[in-house]
Design an enzyme around this catalytic site. Structure first.
Site, PDB file in Angstrom:
ATOM      1  N   ARG A   1       0.905  10.055   5.376  1.00  0.00           N
ATOM      2  CA  ARG A   1       1.125   8.741   5.979  1.00  0.00           C
ATOM      3  C   ARG A   1       2.451   8.112   5.533  1.00  0.00           C
ATOM      4  O   ARG A   1       2.594   6.899   5.499  1.00  0.00           O
ATOM      5  CB  ARG A   1      -0.019   7.800   5.589  1.00  0.00           C
TER       6      ARG A   1
ATOM      7  N   GLU B   1       7.248  -6.989   1.787  1.00  0.00           N
ATOM      8  CA  GLU B   1       5.943  -6.921   2.463  1.00  0.00           C
ATOM      9  C   GLU B   1       5.131  -8.194   2.168  1.00  0.00           C
ATOM     10  O   GLU B   1       4.437  -8.720   3.038  1.00  0.00           O
ATOM     11  CB  GLU B   1       5.162  -5.687   1.994  1.00  0.00           C
TER      12      GLU B   1
ATOM     13  N   LYS C   1      -2.249  -1.644  -3.802  1.00  0.00           N
ATOM     14  CA  LYS C   1      -3.091  -0.451  -3.813  1.00  0.00           C
ATOM     15  C   LYS C   1      -2.232   0.798  -3.864  1.00  0.00           C
ATOM     16  O   LYS C   1      -1.262   0.862  -3.121  1.00  0.00           O
ATOM     17  CB  LYS C   1      -3.931  -0.470  -2.541  1.00  0.00           C
TER      18      LYS C   1
ATOM     19  N   SER D   1     -10.067   5.691  -4.873  1.00  0.00           N
ATOM     20  CA  SER D   1     -10.942   6.841  -5.096  1.00  0.00           C
ATOM     21  C   SER D   1     -10.406   7.807  -6.159  1.00  0.00           C
ATOM     22  O   SER D   1     -11.157   8.297  -6.990  1.00  0.00           O
ATOM     23  CB  SER D   1     -11.142   7.589  -3.775  1.00  0.00           C
TER      24      SER D   1
ATOM     25  N   LYS E   1       0.855  -1.184   0.000  1.00  0.00           N
ATOM     26  CA  LYS E   1       0.000   0.000   0.000  1.00  0.00           C
ATOM     27  C   LYS E   1       0.889   1.230   0.000  1.00  0.00           C
ATOM     28  O   LYS E   1       1.670   1.454   0.930  1.00  0.00           O
ATOM     29  CB  LYS E   1      -0.912   0.002   1.221  1.00  0.00           C
TER      30      LYS E   1
ATOM     31  N   ARG F   1     -10.459  10.670   1.434  1.00  0.00           N
ATOM     32  CA  ARG F   1     -10.390  11.459   2.670  1.00  0.00           C
ATOM     33  C   ARG F   1     -11.673  12.258   2.845  1.00  0.00           C
ATOM     34  O   ARG F   1     -12.157  12.435   3.959  1.00  0.00           O
ATOM     35  CB  ARG F   1      -9.173  12.395   2.643  1.00  0.00           C
TER      36      ARG F   1
HETATM   37  C1  PBG Z   1      -7.014   3.660   5.238  1.00  0.00           C
HETATM   38  C2  PBG Z   1      -7.533   3.552   3.852  1.00  0.00           C
HETATM   39  C3  PBG Z   1      -7.428   4.506   2.855  1.00  0.00           C
HETATM   40  C4  PBG Z   1      -8.065   3.970   1.739  1.00  0.00           C
HETATM   41  C5  PBG Z   1      -8.536   2.714   2.080  1.00  0.00           C
HETATM   42  N1  PBG Z   1      -8.183   2.464   3.402  1.00  0.00           N
HETATM   43  C6  PBG Z   1      -6.903   5.882   2.891  1.00  0.00           C
HETATM   44  C7  PBG Z   1      -5.483   6.104   3.198  1.00  0.00           C
HETATM   45  O1  PBG Z   1      -4.702   5.186   3.353  1.00  0.00           O
HETATM   46  O2  PBG Z   1      -5.127   7.283   3.294  1.00  0.00           O
HETATM   47  C8  PBG Z   1      -8.175   4.648   0.416  1.00  0.00           C
HETATM   48  C9  PBG Z   1      -9.138   4.055  -0.542  1.00  0.00           C
HETATM   49  C10 PBG Z   1      -9.444   4.941  -1.672  1.00  0.00           C
HETATM   50  O3  PBG Z   1      -8.778   5.975  -1.896  1.00  0.00           O
HETATM   51  O4  PBG Z   1     -10.385   4.618  -2.413  1.00  0.00           O
HETATM   52  N2  PBG Z   1      -7.866   3.053   6.156  1.00  0.00           N
END
Ligand code: PBG
Length: 342
Positions: free
Chosen positions: A232, A248, A263, A289, A211, A221
């Protein structure tokens, strides 16, 4: 001898010896030799459920996606299942007043996410795969995915204990699969152990394995009303790195992941391909997203064709090695594919 075609000034050019175009000549030929097929059963729909609203609330940076009320979520989930979608990934959005430093409403059985899981499982039973986001960022007042130490840094090991607790509550609520997405070291082992000790040997762990700290999460967000300031980058991966994902992967497999995920999806197809080559568990990818927002923005301008982009991006993600794809287009794609259950 091969033939020639006349060229300029009396030269002759060779006709091609091989003709790959033959297999592209008709739709039936193309269909027969297609190497990658999409099926609705491999698509997972991420959904948002928000506490304290009376009707679904649009997410402006994700046109067509809403924060659901607990009631509208059940309707949308049933629609997704009827469209043939393979699974549902649930994210909870608590009231601001319920957020605190440790994200306690994430582990409260009455919290918005756990309540939603309970009613989804009651309504849908085993008709779909019910997946639950296992992370604290939606529930903490500082917006980080873990708890903080006295210097304000995300405390890996203290966070693990919170994840363990959350896993059990989500499994109790009815999740078939829990999905730790916080990128804490050791999270899969702790979650597996906690589930086993609580008698949830049959609940699977979908690990967010690779990730990346991505700009593509911007609209998410908004979707979860995140309060995060900063980023992050101390726990999510640097977009510059590739082999780190294999490390990982090794760890998550050692720790007992049942499925692994990469992701975002489209900007990380190289990583997805690497992971798929080595994993002996199903590999998922998350079309996040921002990937959705980019397509919708261009479609809104009349610059791209939505249906083509949806099918092409999902096909590319499958071709790179994902067996399961999380996408806000899951229902739309399932309908395009003429999906039905079974
Ligand atoms: C964190 C999480 C995120 C997403 C899924 N789980 C946001 C992040 O890591 O900042 C993002 C998913 C998306 O953008 O569609 N719990």
């Amino acid at each position: 001898m091969r033939g020639t075609v006349p060229g300029r000034g009396g030269t002759a050019y060779p006709v091609p010896s091989e003709r790959p175009r033959r297999l592209r000549a008709t739709p039936a030929l193309r269909r027969m030799v297609a190497q990658t097929r999409l099926h609705p059963a491999e698509l997972v729909l991420p959904v948002f459920v928000r506490d304290g609203i009376d009707e679904p609330h649009p997410i402006s940076s994700m046109p067509g996606v809403v924060q659901h009320t607990p009631a509208s979520l059940l309707v949308a989930a049933r629609e997704a299942v009827d469209a043939g979608v393979g699974g549902i990934m649930v994210f909870g959005v608590p009231r601001d007043a319920d957020k605190d430093a440790t994200g306690s409403c994430g582990t409260a059985p009455g919290g918005v996410l756990n309540q939603a899981l309970t009613s989804l499982r009651e309504t849908l039973g085993d008709d779909t795969v019910l997946m639950s986001d296992l992370c604290l960022d939606e529930f903490t007042d500082h917006g980080h995915c873990g708890v903080l130490d006295d210097r304000g840094r995300v405390d890996n090991d203290a966070t693990l204990a919170r994840y363990a607790e959350m896993a059990v509550v989500q499994a109790d609520a009815g999740a078939h699969v829990v999905a730790p997405s916080g990128m804490m070291d050791g999270q899969v082992r702790v979650v597996r152990q906690a589930l086993d000790e609580a008698g949830h040997q049959d609940v699977s762990v979908l690990a967010y394995t690779a990730k990346y700290a991505s700009g593509c999460y911007g609209p998410f967000r908004e979707a979860v009303g995140s309060t995060l300031r900063g980023d992050r980058s101390t726990y999510q991966q640097d977009p510059a790195n590739r082999t780190e994902s294999l490390r990982e992967l090794r760890l998550d497999l050692d720790e007992g992941a049942d499925l692994v995920m990469v992701k975002p999806a489209l900007p990380y197809l190289d990583v997805l391909s690497d992971v798929a080559a080595l994993a002996d568990v199903p590999v998922a990818a998350y079309q996040v997203s921002g990937e959705y927002a980019m397509i919708e923005a261009a479609v809104g301008h009349g610059w791209l064709d939505r249906d083509r982009m949806v099918l092409e991006t999902l096909t590319s993600i499958r071709r790179a090695g994902a067996q399961v794809v999380l996408s806000y287009y899951a229902v739309h794609a399932a309908r395009l594919l003429g999906g039905s259950r079974g």
